[in-house]
Design a protein around this motif. Sequence first.
Motif, PDB file in Angstrom:
ATOM      1  N   LEU A   1      16.792   1.753  -0.835  1.00  0.00           N
ATOM      2  CA  LEU A   1      16.508   0.743  -0.736  1.00  0.00           C
ATOM      3  C   LEU A   1      16.398   1.593  -2.891  1.00  0.00           C
ATOM      4  O   LEU A   1      15.763   2.667  -2.764  1.00  0.00           O
ATOM      5  CB  LEU A   1      14.630   0.565  -1.053  1.00  0.00           C
ATOM      6  CG  LEU A   1      15.044   0.238   0.402  1.00  0.00           C
ATOM      7  CD1 LEU A   1      13.596   0.096   0.883  1.00  0.00           C
ATOM      8  CD2 LEU A   1      15.057  -0.979   1.041  1.00  0.00           C
ATOM      9  N   ASP A   2      17.418   0.359  -3.630  1.00  0.00           N
ATOM     10  CA  ASP A   2      17.094   1.324  -4.729  1.00  0.00           C
ATOM     11  C   ASP A   2      16.084   0.440  -5.832  1.00  0.00           C
ATOM     12  O   ASP A   2      15.576  -1.149  -5.651  1.00  0.00           O
ATOM     13  CB  ASP A   2      18.588   1.367  -6.136  1.00  0.00           C
ATOM     14  CG  ASP A   2      19.084   1.750  -5.573  1.00  0.00           C
ATOM     15  OD1 ASP A   2      19.414   3.165  -4.827  1.00  0.00           O
ATOM     16  OD2 ASP A   2      20.451   1.118  -5.569  1.00  0.00           O
ATOM     17  N   PHE A   3      15.161   1.436  -6.261  1.00  0.00           N
ATOM     18  CA  PHE A   3      14.406   1.035  -7.864  1.00  0.00           C
ATOM     19  C   PHE A   3      14.350   1.223  -8.877  1.00  0.00           C
ATOM     20  O   PHE A   3      15.495   1.789  -8.954  1.00  0.00           O
ATOM     21  CB  PHE A   3      12.883   0.549  -7.080  1.00  0.00           C
ATOM     22  CG  PHE A   3      12.357   0.814  -6.070  1.00  0.00           C
ATOM     23  CD1 PHE A   3      11.457  -0.333  -5.337  1.00  0.00           C
ATOM     24  CD2 PHE A   3      12.852   1.423  -4.504  1.00  0.00           C
ATOM     25  CE1 PHE A   3      11.597  -0.510  -4.092  1.00  0.00           C
ATOM     26  CE2 PHE A   3      12.250   1.119  -3.462  1.00  0.00           C
ATOM     27  CZ  PHE A   3      11.400   0.054  -2.824  1.00  0.00           C
TER      28      PHE A   3
ATOM     29  N   TRP B   1      12.232   9.235   2.117  1.00  0.00           N
ATOM     30  CA  TRP B   1      11.753   9.854   0.984  1.00  0.00           C
ATOM     31  C   TRP B   1      11.997   9.505  -0.199  1.00  0.00           C
ATOM     32  O   TRP B   1      13.465   8.642   0.056  1.00  0.00           O
ATOM     33  CB  TRP B   1      12.322  11.375   0.950  1.00  0.00           C
ATOM     34  CG  TRP B   1      13.568  11.770   1.227  1.00  0.00           C
ATOM     35  CD1 TRP B   1      14.623  11.816   0.665  1.00  0.00           C
ATOM     36  CD2 TRP B   1      14.297  11.559   2.587  1.00  0.00           C
ATOM     37  NE1 TRP B   1      15.522  11.984   1.555  1.00  0.00           N
ATOM     38  CE2 TRP B   1      15.484  11.612   2.720  1.00  0.00           C
ATOM     39  CE3 TRP B   1      13.699  11.577   3.489  1.00  0.00           C
ATOM     40  CZ2 TRP B   1      16.456  12.190   3.433  1.00  0.00           C
ATOM     41  CZ3 TRP B   1      14.316  11.760   5.187  1.00  0.00           C
ATOM     42  CH2 TRP B   1      15.539  12.064   4.972  1.00  0.00           C
ATOM     43  N   LEU B   2      12.045   9.939  -1.659  1.00  0.00           N
ATOM     44  CA  LEU B   2      12.334   9.059  -2.370  1.00  0.00           C
ATOM     45  C   LEU B   2      13.050  10.057  -3.332  1.00  0.00           C
ATOM     46  O   LEU B   2      12.623  11.529  -3.274  1.00  0.00           O
ATOM     47  CB  LEU B   2      11.184   8.737  -3.955  1.00  0.00           C
ATOM     48  CG  LEU B   2      10.039   8.520  -3.933  1.00  0.00           C
ATOM     49  CD1 LEU B   2       9.261   8.133  -4.695  1.00  0.00           C
ATOM     50  CD2 LEU B   2      10.910   6.773  -3.279  1.00  0.00           C
ATOM     51  N   VAL B   3      13.993   9.987  -3.948  1.00  0.00           N
ATOM     52  CA  VAL B   3      15.417  10.567  -4.942  1.00  0.00           C
ATOM     53  C   VAL B   3      16.016   9.656  -6.263  1.00  0.00           C
ATOM     54  O   VAL B   3      16.015   8.705  -6.210  1.00  0.00           O
ATOM     55  CB  VAL B   3      16.543  10.233  -3.765  1.00  0.00           C
ATOM     56  CG1 VAL B   3      17.702  11.321  -4.790  1.00  0.00           C
ATOM     57  CG2 VAL B   3      16.581  10.563  -2.118  1.00  0.00           C
ATOM     58  N   ASP B   4      16.150  10.671  -6.956  1.00  0.00           N
ATOM     59  CA  ASP B   4      16.097   9.958  -8.345  1.00  0.00           C
ATOM     60  C   ASP B   4      17.417  10.619  -8.776  1.00  0.00           C
ATOM     61  O   ASP B   4      18.036  11.426  -8.657  1.00  0.00           O
ATOM     62  CB  ASP B   4      14.739  10.739  -9.485  1.00  0.00           C
ATOM     63  CG  ASP B   4      13.707  11.169  -8.815  1.00  0.00           C
ATOM     64  OD1 ASP B   4      13.062  10.063  -9.147  1.00  0.00           O
ATOM     65  OD2 ASP B   4      12.825  12.359  -9.713  1.00  0.00           O
TER      66      ASP B   4
ATOM     67  N   ALA C   1       6.762   4.202  -9.695  1.00  0.00           N
ATOM     68  CA  ALA C   1       5.492   3.573  -9.593  1.00  0.00           C
ATOM     69  C   ALA C   1       6.042   1.991  -8.604  1.00  0.00           C
ATOM     70  O   ALA C   1       5.282   1.785  -7.354  1.00  0.00           O
ATOM     71  CB  ALA C   1       5.294   2.672 -10.674  1.00  0.00           C
ATOM     72  N   ALA C   2       7.683   1.188  -8.613  1.00  0.00           N
ATOM     73  CA  ALA C   2       7.748   0.452  -7.989  1.00  0.00           C
ATOM     74  C   ALA C   2       7.861   0.420  -6.135  1.00  0.00           C
ATOM     75  O   ALA C   2       8.073   0.358  -5.052  1.00  0.00           O
ATOM     76  CB  ALA C   2       8.648  -0.477  -8.496  1.00  0.00           C
ATOM     77  N   ALA C   3       9.245   2.062  -6.256  1.00  0.00           N
ATOM     78  CA  ALA C   3       9.087   2.789  -5.195  1.00  0.00           C
ATOM     79  C   ALA C   3       7.892   3.127  -4.076  1.00  0.00           C
ATOM     80  O   ALA C   3       8.301   2.824  -2.897  1.00  0.00           O
ATOM     81  CB  ALA C   3      10.104   3.843  -4.786  1.00  0.00           C
TER      82      ALA C   3
ATOM     83  N   THR D   1      17.288   4.705 -12.027  1.00  0.00           N
ATOM     84  CA  THR D   1      17.023   4.194 -10.422  1.00  0.00           C
ATOM     85  C   THR D   1      16.618   5.329  -9.858  1.00  0.00           C
ATOM     86  O   THR D   1      16.767   6.492  -9.497  1.00  0.00           O
ATOM     87  CB  THR D   1      18.264   3.960  -9.812  1.00  0.00           C
ATOM     88  OG1 THR D   1      19.024   2.345 -10.850  1.00  0.00           O
ATOM     89  CG2 THR D   1      18.530   3.782  -8.549  1.00  0.00           C
ATOM     90  N   VAL D   2      15.446   4.795  -9.031  1.00  0.00           N
ATOM     91  CA  VAL D   2      14.523   5.467  -8.151  1.00  0.00           C
ATOM     92  C   VAL D   2      15.176   4.806  -6.508  1.00  0.00           C
ATOM     93  O   VAL D   2      15.188   3.897  -5.994  1.00  0.00           O
ATOM     94  CB  VAL D   2      13.425   5.504  -8.133  1.00  0.00           C
ATOM     95  CG1 VAL D   2      13.282   6.689  -6.983  1.00  0.00           C
ATOM     96  CG2 VAL D   2      12.627   6.117 -10.102  1.00  0.00           C
ATOM     97  N   THR D   3      15.829   5.600  -5.987  1.00  0.00           N
ATOM     98  CA  THR D   3      16.294   5.238  -4.118  1.00  0.00           C
ATOM     99  C   THR D   3      15.245   5.941  -2.900  1.00  0.00           C
ATOM    100  O   THR D   3      14.395   7.454  -2.980  1.00  0.00           O
ATOM    101  CB  THR D   3      17.205   5.820  -4.005  1.00  0.00           C
ATOM    102  OG1 THR D   3      18.391   5.089  -4.741  1.00  0.00           O
ATOM    103  CG2 THR D   3      18.058   5.446  -2.357  1.00  0.00           C
ATOM    104  N   LEU D   4      14.625   5.089  -2.034  1.00  0.00           N
ATOM    105  CA  LEU D   4      13.624   5.086  -0.995  1.00  0.00           C
ATOM    106  C   LEU D   4      14.749   5.121  -0.100  1.00  0.00           C
ATOM    107  O   LEU D   4      15.269   4.292   0.468  1.00  0.00           O
ATOM    108  CB  LEU D   4      13.144   3.934  -0.956  1.00  0.00           C
ATOM    109  CG  LEU D   4      11.972   4.112  -0.053  1.00  0.00           C
ATOM    110  CD1 LEU D   4      10.931   5.735   0.067  1.00  0.00           C
ATOM    111  CD2 LEU D   4      10.825   3.665   0.341  1.00  0.00           C
TER     112      LEU D   4
END
Length: 97
Positions: A52-54, A86-89, A58-60, A2-5
């Motif tokens: 926002l979870d992706f 920012w993106l958060v792994d 790439a989608a994020a 999961t990647v979070t914006l």
Amino acid sequence: MTVTLHIDNTVRDYDDWKAAFDQYERFRADNGVRTYRLGRVDGTPHRVLIDLDFDDRAAADAFRTALATVLATPRSRAMVISHDAWLVDLVEERISA
């Protein structure tokens, strides 16, 4: 993975902003958002935190680019005082019973 914006907005009026946010439900779904969480900072009701979870980075990244277009509209510029994202792994998650 999961990647979070993670988005940190300061808005002029929360209720107006929230009504506009709700109108973008289809946009979020069509652009890969799996889940989202909204929060307001205690003592600063105009500051809104959005996660926002992706499914993947790439989608994020693609959503962040699309979001920039939305934020550039006159309506968004009138509502949002400041915006940072920012993106958060996700590296670990534990849910307690």
